[in-house]
Motif scaffolding. Structure first.
Motif, PDB file in Angstrom:
ATOM      1  N   MET A  77     -16.258  -6.987  47.537  1.00 31.29           N
ATOM      2  CA  MET A  77     -16.824  -6.001  48.282  1.00 31.29           C
ATOM      3  C   MET A  77     -15.966  -5.492  46.861  1.00 31.29           C
ATOM      4  O   MET A  77     -14.914  -5.004  47.135  1.00 31.29           O
ATOM      5  CB  MET A  77     -16.876  -5.349  48.716  1.00 31.29           C
ATOM      6  CG  MET A  77     -17.775  -6.169  50.440  1.00 31.29           C
ATOM      7  SD  MET A  77     -17.094  -5.370  52.002  1.00 31.29           S
ATOM      8  CE  MET A  77     -15.867  -6.218  52.657  1.00 31.29           C
ATOM      9  N   VAL A  78     -16.339  -4.406  45.794  1.00 35.02           N
ATOM     10  CA  VAL A  78     -16.305  -3.374  45.168  1.00 35.02           C
ATOM     11  C   VAL A  78     -16.654  -1.977  45.619  1.00 35.02           C
ATOM     12  O   VAL A  78     -18.455  -1.648  44.791  1.00 35.02           O
ATOM     13  CB  VAL A  78     -15.526  -4.004  43.520  1.00 35.02           C
ATOM     14  CG1 VAL A  78     -15.866  -2.914  42.451  1.00 35.02           C
ATOM     15  CG2 VAL A  78     -15.404  -4.997  43.931  1.00 35.02           C
ATOM     16  N   GLU A  79     -16.535  -0.637  45.547  1.00 36.18           N
ATOM     17  CA  GLU A  79     -16.898   0.435  45.208  1.00 36.18           C
ATOM     18  C   GLU A  79     -17.285   0.422  44.153  1.00 36.18           C
ATOM     19  O   GLU A  79     -16.812   0.622  42.510  1.00 36.18           O
ATOM     20  CB  GLU A  79     -15.467   1.425  45.271  1.00 36.18           C
ATOM     21  CG  GLU A  79     -15.781   2.764  45.749  1.00 36.18           C
ATOM     22  CD  GLU A  79     -14.242   3.587  45.762  1.00 36.18           C
ATOM     23  OE1 GLU A  79     -14.830   4.723  46.090  1.00 36.18           O
ATOM     24  OE2 GLU A  79     -13.755   3.059  46.379  1.00 36.18           O
ATOM     25  N   GLY A  80     -18.569   1.391  44.254  1.00 34.49           N
ATOM     26  CA  GLY A  80     -19.608   1.686  43.261  1.00 34.49           C
ATOM     27  C   GLY A  80     -20.252   0.107  42.151  1.00 34.49           C
ATOM     28  O   GLY A  80     -21.092   0.165  41.148  1.00 34.49           O
ATOM     29  N   GLU A  81     -20.009  -0.833  43.080  1.00 35.33           N
ATOM     30  CA  GLU A  81     -21.012  -1.894  42.317  1.00 35.33           C
ATOM     31  C   GLU A  81     -21.332  -2.216  44.109  1.00 35.33           C
ATOM     32  O   GLU A  81     -20.794  -3.609  44.275  1.00 35.33           O
ATOM     33  CB  GLU A  81     -19.907  -3.199  42.120  1.00 35.33           C
ATOM     34  CG  GLU A  81     -19.424  -2.573  40.627  1.00 35.33           C
ATOM     35  CD  GLU A  81     -19.460  -2.691  39.769  1.00 35.33           C
ATOM     36  OE1 GLU A  81     -21.033  -3.457  39.843  1.00 35.33           O
ATOM     37  OE2 GLU A  81     -19.330  -2.024  38.109  1.00 35.33           O
ATOM     38  N   PRO A  82     -22.849  -1.982  44.021  1.00 31.97           N
ATOM     39  CA  PRO A  82     -23.371  -2.971  45.080  1.00 31.97           C
ATOM     40  C   PRO A  82     -23.975  -3.719  45.027  1.00 31.97           C
ATOM     41  O   PRO A  82     -24.094  -4.811  45.843  1.00 31.97           O
ATOM     42  CB  PRO A  82     -24.795  -1.573  45.772  1.00 31.97           C
ATOM     43  CG  PRO A  82     -24.764  -0.778  43.802  1.00 31.97           C
ATOM     44  CD  PRO A  82     -23.042  -0.870  43.603  1.00 31.97           C
ATOM     45  N   TRP A  83     -23.980  -4.407  43.332  1.00 32.82           N
ATOM     46  CA  TRP A  83     -24.881  -5.119  43.589  1.00 32.82           C
ATOM     47  C   TRP A  83     -24.526  -6.177  43.284  1.00 32.82           C
ATOM     48  O   TRP A  83     -24.890  -7.245  43.159  1.00 32.82           O
ATOM     49  CB  TRP A  83     -26.226  -5.431  41.787  1.00 32.82           C
ATOM     50  CG  TRP A  83     -26.796  -3.910  42.661  1.00 32.82           C
ATOM     51  CD1 TRP A  83     -26.582  -2.821  41.547  1.00 32.82           C
ATOM     52  CD2 TRP A  83     -27.863  -3.783  42.656  1.00 32.82           C
ATOM     53  NE1 TRP A  83     -27.524  -2.032  42.252  1.00 32.82           N
ATOM     54  CE2 TRP A  83     -28.439  -3.102  42.700  1.00 32.82           C
ATOM     55  CE3 TRP A  83     -28.921  -4.941  43.912  1.00 32.82           C
ATOM     56  CZ2 TRP A  83     -29.647  -1.932  43.730  1.00 32.82           C
ATOM     57  CZ3 TRP A  83     -29.921  -4.556  44.384  1.00 32.82           C
ATOM     58  CH2 TRP A  83     -30.448  -2.265  44.339  1.00 32.82           C
ATOM     59  N   MET A  84     -23.293  -6.498  42.768  1.00 31.45           N
ATOM     60  CA  MET A  84     -22.091  -7.986  42.511  1.00 31.45           C
ATOM     61  C   MET A  84     -22.441  -8.925  41.986  1.00 31.45           C
ATOM     62  O   MET A  84     -23.864  -8.575  41.266  1.00 31.45           O
ATOM     63  CB  MET A  84     -20.849  -8.121  43.784  1.00 31.45           C
ATOM     64  CG  MET A  84     -20.764  -6.481  44.403  1.00 31.45           C
ATOM     65  SD  MET A  84     -19.538  -6.876  43.442  1.00 31.45           S
ATOM     66  CE  MET A  84     -18.346  -7.830  43.760  1.00 31.45           C
ATOM     67  N   TYR A  85     -22.871  -9.945  42.389  1.00 35.51           N
ATOM     68  CA  TYR A  85     -23.097 -11.251  41.635  1.00 35.51           C
ATOM     69  C   TYR A  85     -24.234 -11.830  42.406  1.00 35.51           C
ATOM     70  O   TYR A  85     -24.797 -12.931  42.415  1.00 35.51           O
ATOM     71  CB  TYR A  85     -22.411 -12.566  41.737  1.00 35.51           C
ATOM     72  CG  TYR A  85     -20.824 -11.974  40.284  1.00 35.51           C
ATOM     73  CD1 TYR A  85     -20.719 -11.708  38.972  1.00 35.51           C
ATOM     74  CD2 TYR A  85     -19.740 -11.540  40.726  1.00 35.51           C
ATOM     75  CE1 TYR A  85     -19.983 -11.273  38.024  1.00 35.51           C
ATOM     76  CE2 TYR A  85     -18.234 -10.839  40.492  1.00 35.51           C
ATOM     77  CZ  TYR A  85     -18.754 -11.122  38.641  1.00 35.51           C
ATOM     78  OH  TYR A  85     -17.933 -10.611  37.596  1.00 35.51           O
ATOM     79  N   HIS A  86     -24.709 -11.085  43.221  1.00 34.91           N
ATOM     80  CA  HIS A  86     -25.501 -11.720  44.218  1.00 34.91           C
ATOM     81  C   HIS A  86     -27.049 -12.106  43.557  1.00 34.91           C
ATOM     82  O   HIS A  86     -27.120 -10.816  42.513  1.00 34.91           O
ATOM     83  CB  HIS A  86     -25.690 -10.706  45.326  1.00 34.91           C
ATOM     84  CG  HIS A  86     -24.682 -10.782  46.170  1.00 34.91           C
ATOM     85  ND1 HIS A  86     -24.632 -11.259  47.664  1.00 34.91           N
ATOM     86  CD2 HIS A  86     -23.368  -9.952  46.076  1.00 34.91           C
ATOM     87  CE1 HIS A  86     -23.365 -11.460  47.655  1.00 34.91           C
ATOM     88  NE2 HIS A  86     -22.707 -10.219  47.191  1.00 34.91           N
TER      89      HIS A  86
END
Length: 512
Positions: free
Chosen positions: A256-265
């Motif tokens: 989980m990364v702040e400001g990155e809701p989509w990531m690699y999903h």
């Protein structure tokens, strides 16, 4: 006979079973936007707009293929507001004498369908939903006689049944499951591709305007709107995932990364669950990526496991255990859902991030749902009915068949271990390891007690303490209870005091 063929809003596939045997000269398709379905819970604005736009686009595609489609918009003057009412009106207006539909995704809808025959005085045929790879009847056979229904064994059988990632009868690479390789924490400098962004067309713009007026009091941001609303768009989302994200999905699927809701999903659950994609084509795309060495096996297997394993297993559990499953509450949890689940007004940065992104996107990835939003609900003893309703409201991929077992079984352990072998409870250390949320938090994750300590730290041990009678015999919890016992009474009192203070503030509506 002249058939009315009813297609629901989560059945947007021209391969749906109710269309088999279509008679072009006599039959009529019914699709309808009805108030009852849009408001039985107050769905996220973006979820309603997504489904109504996808339905309208799909109806137009069917019409273009030569189907006779009766499409009822929400604001049509004669709209009765209910599915049964629109079926009745269509039968009468078109002079049809029987109904054919496909098995729905929710128990309450199935019960309604079962009443149509008597109430409307017509024969009703409810066909199996062949978009899924395992029917409820087949799952019941698999479950029969088993003391525990563990997903891993179901998953292996499904891999064998459909010859997915198999090599001469053995699992590809020599292992069934590469989950141990899929838990890397985030690191600096991750290059996360931008997600799919669909530009709203005239149909979508019309829906957005209607939703903004009719559902103004519903949760969530309506715009910007970027979902795919056609099969062509959904296939593009899948292509982008396979080409740009899959190679890193395995390593960072829990990060989980702040400001990155989509990531690699993949973000394809929206489209799988409403019918714009089918599971086997998604599985095949991932297998091809493995064969062409575009993605490592741990990523490919992890993605496929979510579809052929977890998704099918969850649906099987739902239909096997309903309707009793909806009332499960193993811990007798009765706390009200905190207001910050709607407002994001909390000093806990992890929860603030996840609620904010949920509000903006009608999406959060599975670790945000399980180990932040769900973990807090578990540790604080929030009523499962309220947690289930929240999850059903806020996520655009949520239908009861997939939401209820995930929340009651996986997140809240409300079924007492029927689905999961232990509660997925964790302190702040887990969130700190798997995210960068803690560095911008008002609380200190390094502190275990006190007013500035991360609440997850003492709430975790308080949860174990107050549920010791129910959990101490769980073999997977033994080490944690031994650690708890070694803390001593003074530490136990400090945990209890912190938890009591926190719960008092939470229940009084204070910002915590």
């Amino acid at each position: 006979m002249k058939h009315l063929r009813v297609i629901l809003g989560d059945q947007l596939s021209d391969q749906i079973s109710c269309l088999e045997g279509w008679d072009k000269s006599r039959d009529v398709i019914l699709m309808c936007e009805v108030w009852d379905e849009a408001t039985y819970v107050k769905h996220h604005k973006k979820k309603i707009a997504f489904l109504f736009s996808a339905m309208r686009h799909f109806a137009a595609e069917l019409t273009g293929q030569g189907y006779k489609v009766r499409y009822i918009k929400l604001d049509d003057a004669d709209n009765t507001g209910s599915l049964k009412g629109e079926v009745s009106r269509a039968l009468s207006d078109a002079g049809l004498d029987c109904v054919v539909t496909t098995f729905p995704g929710e128990y309450r809808v199935l019960e309604d369908m079962k009443s149509w025959g008597n109430d409307l005085s017509v024969p009703v045929e409810i066909r199996s939903d062949t978009r899924f790879l395992r029917s409820p009847e087949d799952f019941e056979i698999w479950a029969s006689g088993r003391k525990q229904l563990r997903m891993e064994y179901f998953y292996r059988e499904m891999r064998q049944r459909y010859s997915v990632l198999m090599d001469d009868g053995a699992p590809a690479g020599g292992q069934w499951n590469y989950d141990a390789e899929n838990r890397k924490p985030p690191k600096e400098g991750l290059n996360i591709p931008k997600p799919y962004y669909g530009e709203p067309d005239e149909i979508t713009a019309e829906v957005i305007e209607m939703v903004s007026k009719r559902f103004a009091d519903h949760f969530g941001d309506l715009e910007p709107f970027y979902f795919a609303v056609t099969r062509e768009g959904a296939l593009e989302v899948l292509r982008l995932f396979i080409e740009e994200r899959l190679k890193n999905f395995g390593d960072y699927q829990d990060a989980m990364v702040e400001g990155e809701p989509w990531m690699y999903h993949s973000h394809i659950s929206f489209y799988l669950n409403c019918g714009l994609l089918n599971p086997l084509e998604c599985i095949k795309a991932a297998e091809n990526a493995d064969a062409e060495r575009k993605a490592p096996l741990n990523a490919v297997e992890g993605f496929i496991r979510q579809i052929i394993g977890w998704r099918e297993y969850i649906r099987g559990i739902y239909w096997l255990k309903m309707p009793e499953y909806a009332g499960e509450n193993f811990f007798n949890a009765d706390r009200k859902l905190p207001e910050f689940y709607w407002t994001a007004q909390t000093k806990m940065n992890c929860l603030r991030q996840c609620v904010t992104e949920t509000k903006e996107n009608a999406y959060a990835h599975h670790i945000q749902r399980l180990m932040v939003l769900g973990n807090f609900a578990l540790l604080t003893g929030i009523d499962p009915r309220e947690v289930n309703e929240w999850f059903l409201v806020v996520y655009a991929d949520a239908y009861e068949w997939v939401e209820l077992p995930n929340v009651s079984g996986m997140i809240l352990f409300a079924d007492g271990g029927y689905l999961a072998s232990k509660p997925y409870a964790a302190g702040g250390g887990y969130i700190n390891k798997m995210s960068d949320y803690c560095r911008n938090c008002s609380y200190k994750v390094s502190k275990k007690n006190g007013t500035d300590a991360c609440p997850f730290n003492y709430l975790y041990w308080d949860f174990l303490g107050r549920n010791r009678e129910k959990l101490a015999g769980n073999h997977r919890m033994g080490m944690m209870y031994r650690t708890y016992a070694c803390m001593g009474e003074e530490k136990h009192r400090a945990i209890q005091a912190d938890a009591d203070r926190f719960f008092a503030d939470l229940d009084d509506g204070e910002i915590v």
